[in-house]
Scaffold this motif. Structure first.
Motif, PDB file in Angstrom:
ATOM      1  N   ARG A 101      -3.982   6.795   3.713  1.00 46.43           N
ATOM      2  CA  ARG A 101      -2.808   7.380   4.378  1.00 46.43           C
ATOM      3  C   ARG A 101      -1.514   6.762   3.878  1.00 46.43           C
ATOM      4  O   ARG A 101      -0.458   7.406   3.881  1.00 46.43           O
ATOM      5  N   ALA A 102      -1.568   5.519   3.429  1.00 43.59           N
ATOM      6  CA  ALA A 102      -0.367   4.822   2.961  1.00 43.59           C
ATOM      7  C   ALA A 102       0.258   5.512   1.749  1.00 43.59           C
ATOM      8  O   ALA A 102       1.469   5.410   1.537  1.00 43.59           O
ATOM      9  N   LYS A 103      -0.546   6.227   0.984  1.00 41.14           N
ATOM     10  CA  LYS A 103      -0.047   6.846  -0.248  1.00 41.14           C
ATOM     11  C   LYS A 103       0.873   8.042   0.013  1.00 41.14           C
ATOM     12  O   LYS A 103       1.593   8.478  -0.894  1.00 41.14           O
ATOM     13  N   THR A 104       0.838   8.575   1.237  1.00 43.63           N
ATOM     14  CA  THR A 104       1.631   9.774   1.538  1.00 43.63           C
ATOM     15  C   THR A 104       2.452   9.680   2.817  1.00 43.63           C
ATOM     16  O   THR A 104       3.395  10.451   3.004  1.00 43.63           O
ATOM     17  N   ALA A 105       2.114   8.759   3.712  1.00 42.49           N
ATOM     18  CA  ALA A 105       2.690   8.754   5.061  1.00 42.49           C
ATOM     19  C   ALA A 105       4.213   8.663   5.073  1.00 42.49           C
ATOM     20  O   ALA A 105       4.891   9.454   5.735  1.00 42.49           O
ATOM     21  N   VAL A 106       4.766   7.706   4.357  1.00 41.39           N
ATOM     22  CA  VAL A 106       6.216   7.518   4.372  1.00 41.39           C
ATOM     23  C   VAL A 106       6.920   8.721   3.750  1.00 41.39           C
ATOM     24  O   VAL A 106       7.949   9.175   4.247  1.00 41.39           O
ATOM     25  N   PHE A 107       6.359   9.249   2.673  1.00 45.78           N
ATOM     26  CA  PHE A 107       6.973  10.434   2.049  1.00 45.78           C
ATOM     27  C   PHE A 107       6.977  11.601   3.026  1.00 45.78           C
ATOM     28  O   PHE A 107       7.996  12.276   3.198  1.00 45.78           O
ATOM     29  N   ALA A 114       0.811  -1.217   0.000  1.00 45.06           N
ATOM     30  CA  ALA A 114       0.000   0.000   0.000  1.00 45.06           C
ATOM     31  C   ALA A 114       0.847   1.271   0.000  1.00 45.06           C
ATOM     32  O   ALA A 114       0.421   2.307  -0.524  1.00 45.06           O
ATOM     33  N   GLU A 115       2.056   1.203   0.582  1.00 46.64           N
ATOM     34  CA  GLU A 115       2.879   2.405   0.672  1.00 46.64           C
ATOM     35  C   GLU A 115       3.798   2.602  -0.543  1.00 46.64           C
ATOM     36  O   GLU A 115       4.584   3.543  -0.577  1.00 46.64           O
ATOM     37  N   LEU A 116       3.707   1.747  -1.547  1.00 50.96           N
ATOM     38  CA  LEU A 116       4.558   1.874  -2.730  1.00 50.96           C
ATOM     39  C   LEU A 116       4.478   3.256  -3.396  1.00 50.96           C
ATOM     40  O   LEU A 116       5.513   3.806  -3.802  1.00 50.96           O
TER      41      LEU A 116
END
Length: 215
Positions: free
Chosen positions: A192-198, A106-108
């Motif tokens: 949230r996975a689409k932006t959280a790590v960034f 999901a976080e890709l």
């Protein structure tokens, strides 16, 4: 006697993970945190005691900041050799994942955005996947874009960098001197996975790039 041992181990673990009285690093983390917490968990007699120990390794994760990168050698999916020595002088962002991990997949988009953001900069992105080369190449990559440099069959690296103790996905950033500056574990399966790590990692990388300019 059993209760006394549990109390002693729990007190020691809290001292290590919260009081930071002992220096934790990639070499001694299992000895000082993972193994004692598992032993104490097995000795616990109530759900409350077990609950207090279940996430001890995860709580201690931030105490690894300041630790040197372990010595390692690896080869990327396209045959490029990678080692601690070859990464010297670069900011290194690592991600530990596996195909069946929903938060990992999901976080890709956020991981790929990081790669795009720092294209041309002295930042290296490495993804250590526990899944096999064959499954990654034949089943996963035809359906998913992953812009990190990929290392497959990476269970030994997940153990070395303690991702197996923290859970997947785990990400970390090492500075130009090979010192850990940021680490986190876990993720989301919703939007949230689409932006959280960034959002979490780009300020860290920016800060390290600025520090290099100042030097």
């Amino acid at each position: 006697m059993k209760k006394t041992i549990f109390t002693f181990v729990l007190t020691m673990l809290m001292c290590v993970t919260e009081g930071n009285s002992q220096v934790l690093n990639f070499s001694n983390f299992k000895e000082k945190v993972v193994t004692p917490s598992r032993e104490a968990f097995n000795k616990a007699s109530t759900d409350k005691e077990r609950d207090s120990l279940m996430f001890v390794p995860h709580k201690a994760i931030k105490n690894l900041v300041g630790s040197p990168m372990p010595e390692f050698t690896a080869q990327t999916l396209d045959g490029k050799p990678i080692s601690k020595q070859s990464l010297a002088g670069k900011i290194v962002v690592m991600n530990f994942w596996y195909i069946g991990c929903k938060p990992c997949v999901a976080e890709l988009p956020a991981l790929n955005r990081l790669v795009d953001e720092y294209e041309g900069k002295e930042v290296v992105f490495l993804a250590f996947g526990n899944s096999s080369r064959q499954r990654t190449v034949e089943d996963f990559l035809p359906k998913h874009d992953f812009k990190y440099q990929l290392i497959t069959d990476s269970e030994s690296y997940s153990n070395m960098f303690l991702a197996t103790a923290f859970g997947f996905p785990t990400s970390m950033v090492f500075d130009q001197d090979g010192i850990l500056r940021h680490i986190s574990a876990g993720g989301f399966v919703d939007d949230r996975a689409k932006t959280a790590v960034f959002n979490e990692y780009s300020p860290v990388i920016n800060s390290l790039l600025i520090q290099k300019k100042v030097k």
